[in-house]
Design a protein around this motif. Structure first.
Motif, mmCIF file in Angstrom:
data_model
loop_
_atom_site.group_PDB
_atom_site.id
_atom_site.type_symbol
_atom_site.label_atom_id
_atom_site.label_comp_id
_atom_site.label_asym_id
_atom_site.label_seq_id
_atom_site.Cartn_x
_atom_site.Cartn_y
_atom_site.Cartn_z
ATOM 1 N N VAL A 71 -2.429 -37.537 13.777
ATOM 2 C CA VAL A 71 -1.617 -36.342 12.943
ATOM 3 C C VAL A 71 -1.456 -36.374 11.674
ATOM 4 O O VAL A 71 -1.341 -34.935 11.005
ATOM 5 C CB VAL A 71 -0.064 -36.629 13.491
ATOM 6 C CG1 VAL A 71 0.717 -35.420 13.093
ATOM 7 C CG2 VAL A 71 -0.165 -36.341 15.212
ATOM 8 N N TYR A 122 -5.643 -35.784 22.116
ATOM 9 C CA TYR A 122 -5.263 -35.569 20.978
ATOM 10 C C TYR A 122 -6.090 -35.599 19.540
ATOM 11 O O TYR A 122 -6.426 -34.684 18.989
ATOM 12 C CB TYR A 122 -3.922 -35.592 20.402
ATOM 13 C CG TYR A 122 -3.335 -34.835 19.086
ATOM 14 C CD1 TYR A 122 -3.464 -32.966 19.144
ATOM 15 C CD2 TYR A 122 -3.438 -35.582 17.959
ATOM 16 C CE1 TYR A 122 -3.158 -32.189 18.157
ATOM 17 C CE2 TYR A 122 -3.147 -34.366 16.670
ATOM 18 C CZ TYR A 122 -2.965 -32.837 16.750
ATOM 19 O OH TYR A 122 -2.516 -32.205 15.822
ATOM 20 N N SER A 126 -8.034 -33.080 17.555
ATOM 21 C CA SER A 126 -8.694 -33.328 15.993
ATOM 22 C C SER A 126 -9.598 -33.209 15.746
ATOM 23 O O SER A 126 -10.363 -32.864 14.317
ATOM 24 C CB SER A 126 -8.487 -34.801 16.000
ATOM 25 O OG SER A 126 -7.761 -35.036 13.704
ATOM 26 N N GLY A 310 5.717 -36.497 15.183
ATOM 27 C CA GLY A 310 4.942 -36.471 15.279
ATOM 28 C C GLY A 310 3.907 -35.032 16.218
ATOM 29 O O GLY A 310 3.552 -34.639 16.016
ATOM 30 N N TRP A 311 5.552 -34.493 17.258
ATOM 31 C CA TRP A 311 5.854 -33.613 17.532
ATOM 32 C C TRP A 311 5.332 -32.162 16.372
ATOM 33 O O TRP A 311 6.113 -30.839 17.259
ATOM 34 C CB TRP A 311 6.110 -33.281 19.211
ATOM 35 C CG TRP A 311 4.900 -33.960 19.820
ATOM 36 C CD1 TRP A 311 4.512 -35.141 19.820
ATOM 37 C CD2 TRP A 311 4.482 -33.460 21.127
ATOM 38 N NE1 TRP A 311 3.564 -36.031 21.378
ATOM 39 C CE2 TRP A 311 3.254 -34.437 21.600
ATOM 40 C CE3 TRP A 311 3.566 -32.301 21.689
ATOM 41 C CZ2 TRP A 311 2.784 -34.231 22.714
ATOM 42 C CZ3 TRP A 311 3.549 -32.038 22.735
ATOM 43 C CH2 TRP A 311 2.184 -32.731 23.562
ATOM 44 N N TRP A 362 3.634 -39.089 10.759
ATOM 45 C CA TRP A 362 2.973 -38.691 11.620
ATOM 46 C C TRP A 362 4.069 -37.321 10.700
ATOM 47 O O TRP A 362 4.684 -36.125 11.274
ATOM 48 C CB TRP A 362 3.174 -38.655 12.787
ATOM 49 C CG TRP A 362 4.333 -39.520 13.824
ATOM 50 C CD1 TRP A 362 5.541 -39.004 13.332
ATOM 51 C CD2 TRP A 362 4.336 -39.882 15.037
ATOM 52 N NE1 TRP A 362 6.829 -40.091 13.687
ATOM 53 C CE2 TRP A 362 5.715 -40.415 14.511
ATOM 54 C CE3 TRP A 362 3.552 -40.240 15.915
ATOM 55 C CZ2 TRP A 362 6.551 -40.913 16.261
ATOM 56 C CZ3 TRP A 362 3.761 -40.546 16.863
ATOM 57 C CH2 TRP A 362 5.328 -41.410 17.185
ATOM 58 N N SER A 365 3.419 -34.269 9.855
ATOM 59 C CA SER A 365 2.823 -32.796 10.551
ATOM 60 C C SER A 365 4.028 -31.748 10.186
ATOM 61 O O SER A 365 3.648 -30.150 10.278
ATOM 62 C CB SER A 365 3.629 -32.989 12.061
ATOM 63 O OG SER A 365 3.157 -32.082 12.617
#
Length: 405
Positions: A71, A122, A126, A310-311, A362, A365
């Motif tokens: 991330v 993930y 990436s 991070g999301w 993160w 993001s």
């Protein structure tokens, strides 16, 4: 009468700041005070997380955690145009995939109990992102064997219901949020679907038929199963379905050590966002799931529809791509605004808003979301050979420039 006393003194040195030599190849300017300030805080957060790899934070877990590294590296590309450390992180994470396909949650690392299969999924995505943005196909060839081993192992943990259930020794994590942990959990299976689709594109790019075929098999199986999660009454995909079969797995994968399992929600943001990214279900079902995201992502902090920084791009990106920029923006201002209001110089690990925090990489993001979803610049061919551009019409007086192949 003075006496001289000899003694040994030990001094431990600890760096307060680390300055990785980021290139100056990106320009960003905005007349929007919130976006301008968020961009600079993200830049400071990325700098704090850049040591020999992208670590999760500079004060505590100073190591390459798989989800954190991926991330942060993506955000560093959009913020600084940096690719060298991103590539290094992806290679190291590939080396963390064991001969049997098992994977550690951080790298480089000897044998460890840290196994986060959902976060490691993930990493596959990436790798694809890196190639799309840089045009460097050599990375895909370098990590291909590790991706193949990882997917082969994951496929052995898919049940007769065509869903993924983590083995007992794995931490079923997803995020710092009340995400369902029991089999069958939608977010983790949907994450696998996105990873499988990424792997299929990687296999096609490097003309590896074995990788492409395996990834497509996984994707097809999940595509058959995941529509069963849709609840027409709620207009969203459920977070969990009770297994119809007897599972040979631990019925309750362990939560994070030392922390009791959180009360999980019947519907959550993570699962619905990942289903929309994967394109599972019907177009009508996905449209209703996006409407659910728009309604719920702006609920007050601390409620049941929580997610970690991070999301940010993973959850709010689909909203922007569907044209619901207003809901995404409101969510950003509410959650990141807590840090800005408190005068924090960096983003923390969760949306607590404290000025002094762990400077968790993160959180940056948000910069990936600004470029890829709000400004709306996305590559349609490797190395930006073709681009998509769909900006939020509410954005005024902004500039973004980045060097591309």
């Amino acid at each position: 009468n003075m006496r001289t006393i000899s003694c040994l003194c030990q001094i431990k040195l600890r760096a307060r700041t680390v300055d990785y030599p980021f290139a100056g190849g990106v320009r960003f300017a905005s007349a929007d005070p919130f976006l301008a300030q968020a961009w600079q805080i993200s830049a400071a957060t990325i700098r704090s997380a850049a040591t020999h790899v992208y670590s999760d934070c500079c004060s505590r877990g100073n190591m390459l955690w798989v989800f954190d590294g991926c991330v942060t590296a993506r955000a560093a590309y959009f913020t600084f145009g940096e690719t060298a450390m991103w590539r290094r992180c992806l290679v190291l994470l590939g080396e963390a995939v064991q001969p049997d396909g098992d994977v550690f949650a951080m790298a480089p690392l000897a044998d460890s109990f840290d196994r986060l299969y959902d976060a490691s999924m993930y990493w596959v995505t990436s790798c694809l992102d890196y190639w799309r943005l840089t045009g460097d196909i050599s990375l895909l060839r370098e990590v291909k064997a590790a991706i193949l081993r990882f997917l082969a192992m994951l496929s052995t943990h898919m049940t007769d219901e065509d869903l993924f259930v983590p083995p007992a020794h794995a931490w079923h994590w997803i995020d710092w949020a009340p995400v369902e942990k029991r089999p069958n959990s939608l977010p983790v299976s949907a994450l696998l679907g996105v990873a499988a689709q990424s792997a299929a594109q990687i296999g096609h790019a490097i003309r590896d038929g074995e990788l492409t075929a395996m990834a497509r098999r996984i994707d097809r199986r999940l595509g058959r199963a995941i529509p069963r999660f849709f609840d027409p009454k709620e207009g969203a995909f459920r977070a969990w379905l009770k297994p119809r079969i007897r599972l040979p797995h631990n019925p309750q994968p362990p939560d994070w050590p030392g922390i009791p399992p959180s009360p999980a929600e019947v519907f959550n943001l993570h699962g619905n966002a990942m289903v929309c990214r994967a394109g599972y279900g019907t177009r009508s079902q996905r449209a209703r799931a996006l409407a659910f995201l728009g309604r719920r992502c702006g609920d007050p902090r601390g409620n049941r529809y929580a997610f970690g920084p991070g999301w940010t791009e993973l959850i709010l990106g689909p909203l922007c791509e569907s044209g619901n920029f207003a809901a995404a923006r409101a969510c950003l201002e509410q959650r990141y605004g807590l840090f800005i209001a408190g005068g924090a110089p960096t983003w923390g690990e969760s949306f607590h808003g404290q000025r002094f925090n762990s400077a968790h990489g993160w959180g940056s993001s948000i910069n990936s979301l600004i470029v890829g979803s709000m400004i709306g610049l996305r590559p349609l061919a490797a190395g930006w050979g073709r681009i998509a551009f769909m900006a939020d019409p509410a954005l005024k007086d902004f500039l973004y420039a980045i060097g591309t192949p």
